[in-house]
Motif scaffolding. Structure first.
Motif, mmCIF file in Angstrom:
data_model
loop_
_atom_site.group_PDB
_atom_site.id
_atom_site.type_symbol
_atom_site.label_atom_id
_atom_site.label_comp_id
_atom_site.label_asym_id
_atom_site.label_seq_id
_atom_site.Cartn_x
_atom_site.Cartn_y
_atom_site.Cartn_z
ATOM 1 N N HIS A 80 0.833 -1.205 0.000
ATOM 2 C CA HIS A 80 0.000 0.000 0.000
ATOM 3 C C HIS A 80 0.866 1.253 0.000
ATOM 4 O O HIS A 80 0.613 2.210 -0.759
ATOM 5 C CB HIS A 80 -0.920 -0.002 1.221
ATOM 6 N N THR A 81 1.910 1.258 0.804
ATOM 7 C CA THR A 81 2.806 2.414 0.870
ATOM 8 C C THR A 81 3.531 2.623 -0.451
ATOM 9 O O THR A 81 3.647 3.753 -0.943
ATOM 10 C CB THR A 81 3.835 2.224 1.996
ATOM 11 N N ILE A 82 4.011 1.545 -1.037
ATOM 12 C CA ILE A 82 4.730 1.641 -2.306
ATOM 13 C C ILE A 82 3.821 2.175 -3.402
ATOM 14 O O ILE A 82 4.214 3.037 -4.199
ATOM 15 C CB ILE A 82 5.294 0.265 -2.716
ATOM 16 N N ARG A 83 2.589 1.697 -3.443
ATOM 17 C CA ARG A 83 1.645 2.146 -4.473
ATOM 18 C C ARG A 83 1.306 3.627 -4.303
ATOM 19 O O ARG A 83 1.110 4.333 -5.291
ATOM 20 C CB ARG A 83 0.374 1.301 -4.438
ATOM 21 N N ASN A 84 1.209 4.060 -3.070
ATOM 22 C CA ASN A 84 0.916 5.481 -2.837
ATOM 23 C C ASN A 84 2.048 6.382 -3.330
ATOM 24 O O ASN A 84 1.852 7.576 -3.547
ATOM 25 C CB ASN A 84 0.672 5.729 -1.352
ATOM 26 N N SER A 88 6.115 9.071 -7.530
ATOM 27 C CA SER A 88 7.458 9.470 -7.116
ATOM 28 C C SER A 88 8.492 8.532 -7.730
ATOM 29 O O SER A 88 9.554 8.972 -8.190
ATOM 30 C CB SER A 88 7.561 9.433 -5.583
ATOM 31 N N HIS A 89 8.161 7.247 -7.783
ATOM 32 C CA HIS A 89 9.054 6.273 -8.409
ATOM 33 C C HIS A 89 9.134 6.503 -9.921
ATOM 34 O O HIS A 89 10.207 6.391 -10.516
ATOM 35 C CB HIS A 89 8.572 4.853 -8.126
ATOM 36 N N ILE A 99 15.148 0.819 -13.137
ATOM 37 C CA ILE A 99 14.059 0.113 -12.454
ATOM 38 C C ILE A 99 14.611 -0.792 -11.369
ATOM 39 O O ILE A 99 14.049 -0.878 -10.258
ATOM 40 C CB ILE A 99 13.229 -0.700 -13.469
ATOM 41 N N LEU A 100 15.714 -1.474 -11.639
ATOM 42 C CA LEU A 100 16.310 -2.379 -10.648
ATOM 43 C C LEU A 100 16.794 -1.610 -9.426
ATOM 44 O O LEU A 100 16.627 -2.065 -8.288
ATOM 45 C CB LEU A 100 17.466 -3.156 -11.283
ATOM 46 N N LYS A 101 17.373 -0.431 -9.643
ATOM 47 C CA LYS A 101 17.815 0.386 -8.508
ATOM 48 C C LYS A 101 16.624 0.877 -7.688
ATOM 49 O O LYS A 101 16.686 0.945 -6.451
ATOM 50 C CB LYS A 101 18.641 1.583 -9.005
ATOM 51 N N LEU A 102 15.549 1.231 -8.366
ATOM 52 C CA LEU A 102 14.345 1.657 -7.653
ATOM 53 C C LEU A 102 13.815 0.527 -6.774
ATOM 54 O O LEU A 102 13.394 0.746 -5.634
ATOM 55 C CB LEU A 102 13.271 2.078 -8.656
ATOM 56 N N ALA A 103 13.827 -0.686 -7.318
ATOM 57 C CA ALA A 103 13.348 -1.842 -6.563
ATOM 58 C C ALA A 103 14.193 -2.067 -5.313
ATOM 59 O O ALA A 103 13.664 -2.322 -4.227
ATOM 60 C CB ALA A 103 13.363 -3.080 -7.453
ATOM 61 N N LYS A 104 15.511 -1.963 -5.470
ATOM 62 C CA LYS A 104 16.395 -2.143 -4.315
ATOM 63 C C LYS A 104 16.162 -1.055 -3.272
ATOM 64 O O LYS A 104 16.136 -1.329 -2.065
ATOM 65 C CB LYS A 104 17.861 -2.108 -4.771
ATOM 66 N N LYS A 105 16.000 0.151 -3.733
ATOM 67 C CA LYS A 105 15.798 1.275 -2.820
ATOM 68 C C LYS A 105 14.522 1.098 -1.991
ATOM 69 O O LYS A 105 14.490 1.439 -0.797
ATOM 70 C CB LYS A 105 15.722 2.581 -3.617
ATOM 71 N N CYS A 106 13.481 0.552 -2.608
ATOM 72 C CA CYS A 106 12.194 0.398 -1.930
ATOM 73 C C CYS A 106 12.017 -0.991 -1.305
ATOM 74 O O CYS A 106 10.995 -1.242 -0.674
ATOM 75 C CB CYS A 106 11.059 0.635 -2.915
ATOM 76 N N MET A 112 7.744 -6.444 -10.088
ATOM 77 C CA MET A 112 6.559 -5.661 -9.749
ATOM 78 C C MET A 112 6.839 -4.171 -9.884
ATOM 79 O O MET A 112 5.946 -3.392 -10.234
ATOM 80 C CB MET A 112 6.088 -6.018 -8.343
ATOM 81 N N MET A 113 8.073 -3.755 -9.616
ATOM 82 C CA MET A 113 8.436 -2.359 -9.853
ATOM 83 C C MET A 113 8.393 -2.062 -11.345
ATOM 84 O O MET A 113 7.944 -0.992 -11.768
ATOM 85 C CB MET A 113 9.832 -2.080 -9.288
ATOM 86 N N ALA A 114 8.830 -3.020 -12.148
ATOM 87 C CA ALA A 114 8.764 -2.857 -13.604
ATOM 88 C C ALA A 114 7.318 -2.703 -14.055
ATOM 89 O O ALA A 114 7.013 -1.911 -14.947
ATOM 90 C CB ALA A 114 9.415 -4.066 -14.289
ATOM 91 N N ARG A 115 6.417 -3.458 -13.437
ATOM 92 C CA ARG A 115 4.998 -3.342 -13.766
ATOM 93 C C ARG A 115 4.486 -1.932 -13.467
ATOM 94 O O ARG A 115 3.748 -1.341 -14.264
ATOM 95 C CB ARG A 115 4.196 -4.380 -12.984
ATOM 96 N N PHE A 116 4.877 -1.375 -12.322
ATOM 97 C CA PHE A 116 4.459 -0.015 -11.979
ATOM 98 C C PHE A 116 4.904 0.980 -13.050
ATOM 99 O O PHE A 116 4.136 1.847 -13.473
ATOM 100 C CB PHE A 116 5.080 0.406 -10.639
ATOM 101 N N ILE A 117 6.157 0.870 -13.474
ATOM 102 C CA ILE A 117 6.694 1.813 -14.444
ATOM 103 C C ILE A 117 5.979 1.673 -15.787
ATOM 104 O O ILE A 117 5.596 2.671 -16.412
ATOM 105 C CB ILE A 117 8.211 1.611 -14.610
ATOM 106 N N VAL A 118 5.779 0.442 -16.228
ATOM 107 C CA VAL A 118 5.086 0.220 -17.503
ATOM 108 C C VAL A 118 3.669 0.771 -17.446
ATOM 109 O O VAL A 118 3.179 1.376 -18.405
ATOM 110 C CB VAL A 118 5.071 -1.285 -17.856
#
Length: 410
Positions: A80-84, A88-89, A99-106, A112-118
């Protein structure tokens, strides 16, 4: 379809000791919460699992299953926090963060981070039905995003997955499976206002050429977009989520269901499969419904000794007879996973209790082993839990015993 290593697995995993279970569960929770590097590298994940399996005295398959269950719990707490923070991502990605760095950071799965970006950067086709003609009308993401602002006037994630059409969800899934094909051409796959992100440098220095349909025409070679390359990198780095992992889990589940059916046929025990039951309209079906109730000898829950298999397949040939009891079962449900306390209590037990109400008592078979029996519910004795392999001795209503070597009369 029976791979040798799977057959070996089923003979090596049973009930996990309390000490090993507690240590393994604690390690899984701590590793997931810390965002260990193994969560972002398939090679490192495999190496760490092998190493910790020896250290914790738990099979690799059991530890993998337990680890995934711990990660699912972590996802439920943090998604829920990540989706909110999705936009920002997206902004970080547009400014050059991979995308991989974003995933590590969060501490979030790369796939799933790739899905958000797409969802928010790519042009997503979706289908709506025209109110008067009923014809399908294709609209793009720009039309969907119009007016998507919250009460504070700030931009929000326009392509929320829960609101996306079936066509959109299918497109996103295919983009994760085949990013080069679905997202390779930046000019057609990325929203015009975000095309500048393709010129922003990221960790990926090389691009792959996408050949034209005419192999002899070199003028139509198109370099892959940054988005497609980074989606591929993220999906390939994810050890637990994404199209590859989903397919593997699905195939393993089917394989063990087939192994269960094969074993029962070899024993000469009649049954109906889930597919057969559904064809005749039966709802909420177990993997196997036995044609008649059978008895099997299992260890009592309070017994401190590990399970012992009967080497000669003879009844009564157990080390401590008073530690075992006969149970009647009418169905068997196959679980190609490790039966930890949380999964068994909150997912498996509620599911199989519906089988108890319809068909009577039954058996849950955890192929990769399970937590100590004393910690697993049994629905007032109506659900038998077995780990590692199917029991090799059954008592038929006729009084004969049947084992994996076929019919045995006594």
């Amino acid at each position: 379809f029976f791979r040798n290593y799977h057959l070996i697995i089923t003979m090596s995993c049973y009930e996990c000791s309390s000490e090993s279970y507690d240590k393994a569960e604690a390690w899984c929770r701590e590793t997931v919460s810390a965002g260990h590097d193994m969560l972002f590298s398939t090679a490192l994940f495999a190496a760490e699992m092998t190493r910790m399996s020896r250290e914790l005295d738990v099979s690799v398959q059991a530890l993998n299953s337990l680890f995934r269950n711990a990660h699912v719990s972590h996802m439920k707490r943090t998604s829920h926090t990540i989706r909110n923070q999705t936009m920002s991502h997206v902004k970080s990605y547009l400014n050059g963060t991979s995308i991989l760095k974003l995933a590590k950071k969060c501490n979030y799965p790369p796939a799933m981070m790739a899905r958000f970006i797409v969802e928010n950067v790519a042009v997503l086709p979706t289908r709506q039905q025209h109110p008067s003609t009923g014809d399908n009308v294709v609209i793009n993401q720009q039309q969907l995003s119009e007016g998507k602002k919250n009460n504070d006037g700030k931009m929000t994630a326009a392509n929320n997955t829960t609101k996306a059409s079936t066509a959109t969800r299918k497109f996103i899934t295919q983009s994760l499976r085949h990013p080069e094909k679905m997202l390779g051409n930046a000019s057609t796959s990325i929203l015009p206002e975000y095309l500048f992100s393709e010129k922003v440098s990221s960790n990926i220095s090389d691009t792959i050429a996408l050949p034209s349909r005419d192999r002899n025409d070199d003028t139509n070679l198109i370099p892959l977009s940054r988005l497609s390359v980074e989606v591929r990198e993220a999906v390939d780095a994810d050890p637990m989520y994404g199209p590859r992992s989903d397919k593997e889990r699905h195939n393993i589940g089917i394989e063990y269901e087939l192994l269960l059916e094969y074993t029962l046929r070899n024993m000469g025990i009649p049954f109906e499969t889930e597919e057969q039951l559904r064809k005749r309209g039966t709802a909420k079906t177990p993997d196997v419904l036995l044609s008649c109730p059978v008895g099997l000898k299992v260890r009592k829950k309070k017994s401190p000794h590990p399970i012992q298999k009967s080497p000669s397949h003879l009844p009564g040939n157990f080390e401590k007879e008073d530690e075992y009891e006969w149970k009647i079962i009418c169905w068997i449900d196959s679980k190609a996973l490790f039966g930890d306390v949380d999964t068994h209590t909150n997912s498996v037990l509620p599911q199989v209790e519906t089988y108890v109400h319809r068909f009577g008592p039954g058996l849950v078979l955890y192929w990769f082993g399970h937590a100590p029996l004393s910690r697993l519910g049994d629905s007032h004795g109506d659900v038998v839990v077995v780990g590692g392999d199917l029991q090799d001795l059954f008592l038929m209503p006729t009084g004969e015993y049947r084992g994996q070597s076929g019919r045995q009369l006594f």
